[in-house]
Scaffold this motif. Structure first.
Motif, PDB file in Angstrom:
ATOM      1  N   HIS A 272     -54.550 -14.860 -98.019  1.00  0.00           N
ATOM      2  CA  HIS A 272     -54.814 -14.960 -99.343  1.00  0.00           C
ATOM      3  C   HIS A 272     -55.298 -13.027 -99.804  1.00  0.00           C
ATOM      4  N   ASP A 273     -54.839 -12.935-101.321  1.00  0.00           N
ATOM      5  CA  ASP A 273     -55.547 -11.610-101.876  1.00  0.00           C
ATOM      6  C   ASP A 273     -56.437 -11.723-102.612  1.00  0.00           C
ATOM      7  N   TYR A 274     -57.230 -13.116-103.017  1.00  0.00           N
ATOM      8  CA  TYR A 274     -58.622 -12.995-103.317  1.00  0.00           C
ATOM      9  C   TYR A 274     -59.512 -13.560-102.735  1.00  0.00           C
ATOM     10  N   VAL A 275     -60.670 -13.342-102.742  1.00  0.00           N
ATOM     11  CA  VAL A 275     -61.540 -14.696-102.255  1.00  0.00           C
ATOM     12  C   VAL A 275     -62.629 -14.425-103.294  1.00  0.00           C
ATOM     13  N   ILE A 276     -62.854 -16.527-104.007  1.00  0.00           N
ATOM     14  CA  ILE A 276     -63.807 -16.147-105.440  1.00  0.00           C
ATOM     15  C   ILE A 276     -65.342 -17.766-104.730  1.00  0.00           C
ATOM     16  N   ILE A 277     -66.063 -16.695-104.478  1.00  0.00           N
ATOM     17  CA  ILE A 277     -67.205 -17.204-103.346  1.00  0.00           C
ATOM     18  C   ILE A 277     -68.516 -17.838-104.753  1.00  0.00           C
ATOM     19  N   ASP A 278     -68.072 -19.765-104.591  1.00  0.00           N
ATOM     20  CA  ASP A 278     -69.020 -19.886-105.456  1.00  0.00           C
ATOM     21  C   ASP A 278     -70.680 -20.569-104.774  1.00  0.00           C
ATOM     22  N   THR A 279     -71.188 -19.359-105.324  1.00  0.00           N
ATOM     23  CA  THR A 279     -72.998 -19.963-104.632  1.00  0.00           C
ATOM     24  C   THR A 279     -73.671 -21.113-105.668  1.00  0.00           C
TER      25      THR A 279
END
Ligand code: GDP
Length: 297
Positions: A185-192
């Motif tokens: 995956h080229d992006y990681v989006i972390i929902d905190t």
């Protein structure tokens, strides 16, 4: 619609000056007085208004206007440019790491729109930039938050990394980045996690996540409808977490616009995206220039 009141007032102020073949100091004084009141009424931060009016005044009685063949229009151009500059000037881009994955950490208070915006951003990256993001559920305090992100993932047909509510959010974030690497995956989006108010526990956890994964972007999600509160929240998150940009949500509502016009000046961090509705395709890159033109007509 956002900014309606402000736009109406500024446009009628500008109408008075537009055709003028000569702009006197008195004209400038009256114009800036009206602009000042309109901005304050739109809930723009007091100090931000003061600085802005000072710059507009200086330029409006300056050479570029006096020597112009169309001084009235030149004054309006000055106001437009200053409004645009206030909101960040040139539109800034989203980071792309040379060593993928690019990690984006999403932070904000509960209800600001973090989970929805995480999904919207993933959708935007895939649709507009042909990227393959991994969404990460790192809000372990509300089981509903994980379910919500998983639902968003299903709607988008996009993978969600989740480990339930027993895991530590810092470990979740770290493992998610490892998995993203392994799965290309080229992006990681972390929902905190969010809280109702800025509190120390929340900030500590966010700082730990940030230290563990060293994100390329740390986006603060704020609700434009909350006006000056949004500006205060942005200021304290930026002080403690050093954000890289802001996503302003609910700009489709009838917000007076104060937050949009104050955040960059107060935090020196750009508004990168605007949420324009609840649907997952209702996210737009924030263009200060376009926004200034919309407000001034
Ligand atoms: P979180 O607690 O920060 O994760 O917030 P959520 O993502 O759950 O969003 C809270 C509410 O705001 C939900 O009802 C969303 O549909 C809504 N919402 C989020 N972004 C927008 C937006 O840009 N416009 C509108 N009208 N609603 C939004």
């Amino acid at each position: 619609m956002a900014f309606e009141g402000l736009a109406d007032r500024l446009q009628s102020t500008m109408k008075k000056i537009t055709g003028k073949g000569k702009v006197s100091e008195q004209d400038v004084k009256e114009m800036t007085r009206e602009v000042r009141l309109a901005l304050l009424e739109a809930d723009v931060n007091f100090k931000v208004v003061k600085d802005l009016i000072k710059r507009i005044k200086e330029r409006a009685v300056g050479q570029e206007v006096m020597e112009s063949l169309t001084p009235g229009q030149q004054v309006i151009k000055v106001v437009k440019e200053e409004l645009s500059e206030l909101m960040g000037g040139e539109q800034s881009k989203i980071a792309a790491s040379d060593r993928p994955p690019t990690v984006i950490m999403m932070a904000g208070l509960q209800g600001a729109g973090k989970t929805t915006t995480s999904g919207k951003l993933a959708n935007h990256l895939r649709k507009k930039h042909n990227r393959s993001p991994l969404l990460v559920a790192a809000d372990v305090y509300r089981p509903a938050a994980i379910d919500q992100l998983e639902t968003v993932g299903q709607q988008l047909d996009m993978p969600v990394f989740a480990k339930g509510t027993d895991a530590n959010p810092v470990d979740i974030a770290r493992e998610a980045v490892e998995q993203a690497k392994a799965e290309h995956h080229d992006y990681v989006i972390i929902d905190t996690a969010g809280r109702l108010h800025v509190d120390e526990n929340l900030m500590d956890e966010l700082k730990q996540i940030k230290a563990a994964v060293n994100p390329d972007e740390t986006f603060l999600v704020v609700d434009a409808m909350t006006g000056q509160d949004a500006v205060n929240v942005a200021e304290s998150f930026n002080q403690q977490l050093e954000i890289s940009g802001v996503v302003l949500t609910k700009l489709d509502g009838d917000t007076r616009g104060g937050a949009a016009l104050s955040i960059k000046a107060v935090t020196d961090k750009p508004i990168k995206f605007a949420g324009m509705g609840e649907k997952l395709d209702q996210l737009e890159p924030f263009h200060p220039e376009g926004m200034a033109s919309r407000i001034l007509g």
